[in-house]
Write an enzyme that holds these catalytic residues in place. Structure first.
Site, PDB file in Angstrom:
ATOM      1  N   ARG A 147      36.266  38.279  43.318  1.00  0.00           N
ATOM      2  CA  ARG A 147      36.778  39.650  43.358  1.00  0.00           C
ATOM      3  C   ARG A 147      38.288  39.762  43.605  1.00  0.00           C
ATOM      4  O   ARG A 147      38.796  40.877  43.779  1.00  0.00           O
ATOM      5  CB  ARG A 147      36.022  40.512  44.390  1.00  0.00           C
ATOM      6  CG  ARG A 147      34.547  40.656  44.072  1.00  0.00           C
ATOM      7  CD  ARG A 147      33.925  41.877  44.694  1.00  0.00           C
ATOM      8  NE  ARG A 147      33.826  41.813  46.135  1.00  0.00           N
ATOM      9  CZ  ARG A 147      33.135  42.682  46.874  1.00  0.00           C
ATOM     10  NH1 ARG A 147      32.495  43.676  46.279  1.00  0.00           N
ATOM     11  NH2 ARG A 147      33.077  42.570  48.176  1.00  0.00           N
ATOM     12  N   ASP A 148      39.013  38.643  43.629  1.00  0.00           N
ATOM     13  CA  ASP A 148      40.471  38.751  43.741  1.00  0.00           C
ATOM     14  C   ASP A 148      41.146  37.585  43.017  1.00  0.00           C
ATOM     15  O   ASP A 148      42.023  36.915  43.564  1.00  0.00           O
ATOM     16  CB  ASP A 148      40.902  38.794  45.205  1.00  0.00           C
ATOM     17  CG  ASP A 148      42.308  39.372  45.386  1.00  0.00           C
ATOM     18  OD1 ASP A 148      42.804  40.012  44.437  1.00  0.00           O
ATOM     19  OD2 ASP A 148      42.905  39.181  46.461  1.00  0.00           O
ATOM     20  N   ILE A 149      40.724  37.340  41.777  1.00  0.00           N
ATOM     21  CA  ILE A 149      41.343  36.306  40.955  1.00  0.00           C
ATOM     22  C   ILE A 149      42.738  36.770  40.566  1.00  0.00           C
ATOM     23  O   ILE A 149      42.906  37.823  39.940  1.00  0.00           O
ATOM     24  CB  ILE A 149      40.507  36.033  39.684  1.00  0.00           C
ATOM     25  CG1 ILE A 149      39.085  35.587  40.051  1.00  0.00           C
ATOM     26  CG2 ILE A 149      41.193  35.000  38.802  1.00  0.00           C
ATOM     27  CD1 ILE A 149      39.023  34.271  40.785  1.00  0.00           C
ATOM     28  N   THR A 185      43.052  43.206  43.385  1.00  0.00           N
ATOM     29  CA  THR A 185      44.463  43.471  43.129  1.00  0.00           C
ATOM     30  C   THR A 185      44.539  44.278  41.852  1.00  0.00           C
ATOM     31  O   THR A 185      44.020  43.863  40.811  1.00  0.00           O
ATOM     32  CB  THR A 185      45.239  42.146  42.996  1.00  0.00           C
ATOM     33  OG1 THR A 185      45.089  41.408  44.218  1.00  0.00           O
ATOM     34  CG2 THR A 185      46.718  42.399  42.734  1.00  0.00           C
TER      35      THR A 185
END
Length: 338
Positions: A147-149, A185
């Site tokens: 969920r935050d690549i 992000t």
């Protein structure tokens, strides 16, 4: 699909152990310290700008799991579950109190390299994509969404190979489960996340597509907006077209990753490996990491490396912090955990 929790049992065989030890993951928790030899404490990247994660909590059901089968997963799985810790004994671990450790990644992060290079060639991006795709495939086999690549969360070891870090927003889904929290992000967030869900592991593959697009073109397809509603409107109306100067294989890969409908998106490792772009590429972790990544290591000698890697952060904050004593102290992992 990697979201099937039933695959947890199968992943305990020799083949799964080889995949687990390939080292594309970082910041995975103390329960596997001895298995991986992790020894250095890692903090999340600093700096307040538009690329930083946002956390806008929506329905409460996204923050807790319903009771069901398999209530006590194996220890090597539970370390990926910051939202659902499984204490070994009553009171042993408080909710959200993990002491996370990882490899010491001395070469910085991928975002710094991108700032210095401007853009990467297709051969260079092929290696980056293969290593990160392998990491995502492993996580998704366990049902874990990252969920935050993003580039800032791709650390680089002393040989220039990547390590996926920062599992602060990760979430394990049960088979067929969906999430609803708007988090991540904003420039990397999939349209289904921006809209408030439901979404699943396919969202990570969208983020990978945004990252690869940025690496090869030198710029993000869309500038960040101040809130997710405005960003969603932009994403819905924007056509993700790769310049015709790129190979047809790369154009096809990015087109399939950046499909706005998650049901039609390229969203698993097996389909990823079958892409024409990876023809002749081995996804074996040992072969991928056999030789140093020269185009990454060369950037460490760049005169602007220190300034770009700091990105506005001052080392004055560490005037009273004895880095040498921490990094060179002969402390065993068990003593660190104690």
């Amino acid at each position: 699909m990697g979201g099937e929790v039933s695959k947890n049992r199968k992943s305990e065989g020799p083949a799964a152990q080889r995949r687990f030890s390939h080292g594309f993951l970082s910041n995975v928790g103390v329960s596997i310290v001895h298995r991986l030899g992790h020894s250095a404490v890692f903090s999340r990247p600093v700096g307040a700008d538009s690329r930083q994660p946002i956390r806008l909590l929506l329905p409460p059901e996204d923050g807790a799991e319903a009771s069901g089968a398999d209530p006590t997963p194996p220890a090597f799985i539970s370390v990926f579950l910051p939202e659902f810790p499984h204490p070994r004994s009553p009171g042993a671990v408080k909710r959200g109190s993990h002491h996370s450790v990882c490899d010491y990644c001395s070469t910085g992060d991928l975002h710094t390299c991108w700032l210095l290079r401007g853009h990467f060639g297709e051969e260079e991006v092929r290696l980056i994509a293969a290593e990160l795709g392998s990491a995502l495939g492993f996580l998704h086999d366990l049902g874990i969404m990252h969920r935050d690549i993003k580039m800032e969360n791709i650390l680089l070891n002393d040989q220039g190979h990547l390590r996926l870090s920062d599992f602060g927003l990760s979430r394990r889904l049960k088979r067929g489960g969906r999430a609803f929290t708007i988090c991540g992000t904003i420039q990397y967030m999939a349209p289904e996340i921006l809209s408030g869900g439901p979404y699943n592991h396919a969202a990570d593959w969208w983020s990978l597509g945004i990252m690869l697009f940025s690496l090869v073109t030198g710029k993000f397809p869309l500038m960040a907006e101040i809130d997710h509603c405005r960003m969603l409107a932009k994403v819905r109306d924007f056509s993700y077209v790769v310049p015709e100067t790129f190979s047809s294989a790369l154009i096809l890969l990015l087109t399939e990753l950046l499909c706005k409908n998650p049901m039609n998106r390229l969203r698993n490792l097996e389909c990823f490996k079958m892409q024409t772009f990876f023809r002749g590429t081995s996804f074996d972790p040992y072969i991928l990491q056999k030789t140093p990544v020269e185009f990454i290591l060369e950037l460490r000698t760049h005169p602007d490396w220190a300034a770009k890697s700091a990105r506005g952060f001052s080392l004055d904050y560490f005037d009273n912090f004895d880095c040498d004593q921490i990094l060179h102290s002969p402390v065993s992992p068990s003593e660190v955990m104690g």
